[in-house]
Design an enzyme around this catalytic site. Structure first.
Site, PDB file in Angstrom:
ATOM      1  N   GLN A 147      -4.701 -11.053 -37.977  1.00 59.21           N
ATOM      2  CA  GLN A 147      -3.242 -11.203 -37.979  1.00 59.21           C
ATOM      3  C   GLN A 147      -2.691 -11.167 -36.557  1.00 59.21           C
ATOM      4  O   GLN A 147      -2.996 -10.260 -35.779  1.00 59.21           O
ATOM      5  CB  GLN A 147      -2.615 -10.077 -38.826  1.00 59.21           C
ATOM      6  CG  GLN A 147      -1.115 -10.157 -38.971  1.00 59.21           C
ATOM      7  CD  GLN A 147      -0.637 -11.326 -39.836  1.00 59.21           C
ATOM      8  OE1 GLN A 147      -1.369 -11.856 -40.668  1.00 59.21           O
ATOM      9  NE2 GLN A 147       0.605 -11.726 -39.637  1.00 59.21           N
ATOM     10  N   ASP A 206      -7.386 -19.503 -41.574  1.00 55.99           N
ATOM     11  CA  ASP A 206      -6.109 -19.711 -40.884  1.00 55.99           C
ATOM     12  C   ASP A 206      -6.032 -21.105 -40.249  1.00 55.99           C
ATOM     13  O   ASP A 206      -4.943 -21.565 -39.902  1.00 55.99           O
ATOM     14  CB  ASP A 206      -5.993 -18.693 -39.740  1.00 55.99           C
ATOM     15  CG  ASP A 206      -4.924 -17.645 -39.955  1.00 55.99           C
ATOM     16  OD1 ASP A 206      -3.995 -17.908 -40.718  1.00 55.99           O
ATOM     17  OD2 ASP A 206      -5.045 -16.578 -39.329  1.00 55.99           O
ATOM     18  N   LYS A 246      -0.202 -10.685 -48.551  1.00 53.38           N
ATOM     19  CA  LYS A 246      -1.353 -11.593 -48.708  1.00 53.38           C
ATOM     20  C   LYS A 246      -2.479 -10.878 -49.472  1.00 53.38           C
ATOM     21  O   LYS A 246      -3.136 -11.478 -50.327  1.00 53.38           O
ATOM     22  CB  LYS A 246      -1.865 -12.050 -47.334  1.00 53.38           C
ATOM     23  CG  LYS A 246      -0.884 -12.929 -46.560  1.00 53.38           C
ATOM     24  CD  LYS A 246      -1.442 -13.244 -45.165  1.00 53.38           C
ATOM     25  CE  LYS A 246      -0.361 -13.579 -44.167  1.00 53.38           C
ATOM     26  NZ  LYS A 246      -0.855 -13.753 -42.800  1.00 53.38           N
TER      27      LYS A 246
END
Ligand code: GUN
Length: 294
Positions: free
Chosen positions: A96, A119, A52
């Protein structure tokens, strides 16, 4: 037989659009900023965050990864997120998962500013998705699947869709997106899960099956109506004594058996995965555009 939905190509098209938006923001003096927070050294998380970060840099997004020790306290993590929330050069924050067991993921995700929650995991953004309020952020994997279907011209209006898996990251938000009262949705959605009865019967009725339950090769040929569109979200590591590492990644779909009868099908890898990253990049640029116009 070319019935593959090429996620890499479609993600590439999206990245080109995102890069243009980055250029446009830079002309206004704004560089989109994205921070990844990783706690500990989970090998899969290292790989995902690395991919990413690389892609965001290619697109001109100012990204950096903050790595905290596995033993970091929840308080320290929340403090770091509060600093990022307050920093006007940071438009997107991604913590994450998975986090170490002593940290409560629900509390952590809810501590990210909803305006920086690229997210789409914050309860405010989950609620906005349910209410069909377009000023939130949609979670990247289901948004990527929705985009794959739309950009592959798969008819959604009135379609019978079966989603396999009721997780918060894919199954539930995917159902919400396809149920929207919109020409880009308006589907009839059935959400099957580990306690569902007659999963095979539900699947055989479906025009579109989205497999996201995390069971290797769960979807077999005899569960699929000929011509159905198959989307494989699964990422499962299975033992493979013949491979160099002793294991390999497979999806939730028995691809070799299902591909010949599917109308269209995502390869795995190369289907949904690249779209998740493309949506994250698009959400980050959207966050920067909103910050710039507010
Ligand atoms: N871990 C696995 N998938 C995801 C994701 O989409 N976002 C975050 N933050 N962590 C993940």
């Amino acid at each position: 037989m070319d019935n593959l939905i090429d996620g890499r190509r479609i993600a590439g098209d999206m990245h080109a659009e995102t890069a243009q938006r980055v250029t446009c923001l830079k002309e206004q003096g704004v560089v989109p900023g994205l921070v990844f927070i990783r706690v500990g050294e989970d090998p899969a998380s290292r790989v995902y965050v690395g991919m990413k970060e690389k892609k965001s840099q290619e697109l001109g997004i100012d990204s950096r990864t903050l790595v905290l020790d596995e033993s970091t306290t929840q308080e320290a993590l929340l403090g770091l997120i509060a600093d990022c929330n307050a920093d006007p050069t940071i438009h997107g924050i991604l913590v994450q998962a998975p986090l170490p067991p002593h940290i409560d993921e629900t509390i952590v995700f809810a501590s990210v500013s909803p305006q920086k929650d690229v997210d789409g995991f914050h309860p405010v953004n989950v609620g906005k998705l349910m209410l069909h309020q377009p000023d939130g952020f949609r979670p990247c994997t289901p948004a990527g699947v929705h985009s794959l279907l739309c950009r592959s011209n798969v008819p959604l209006e009135g379609a019978e869709v079966v989603i396999l898996g009721r997780g918060n990251i894919v199954g539930k938000p995917m159902a919400a997106m396809l149920l929207q009262k919109s020409p880009q949705a308006n589907a009839t959605v059935t959400l099957c899960h580990s306690r569902s009865q007659g999963v095979g019967e539900h699947c055989r009725r479906a025009d579109i099956i989205i497999a996201a339950m995390g069971v290797p090769h769960f979807l077999k040929k005899d569960m699929v109506k000929p011509g159905a569109v198959i989307i494989d979200v699964g990422v499962n590591r299975i033992a493979d004594p013949g491979s160099r590492t002793g294991s390999r990644l497979v999806g939730d779909v028995d691809f070799d058996a299902v591909q010949p009868i599917a109308g269209m099908i995502t390869p795995n890898p190369g289907g949904v995965g690249p779209m998740t990253i493309a949506m994250l990049m698009a959400n980050t640029v959207l966050a920067a555009e909103r910050a710039c116009s507010s």
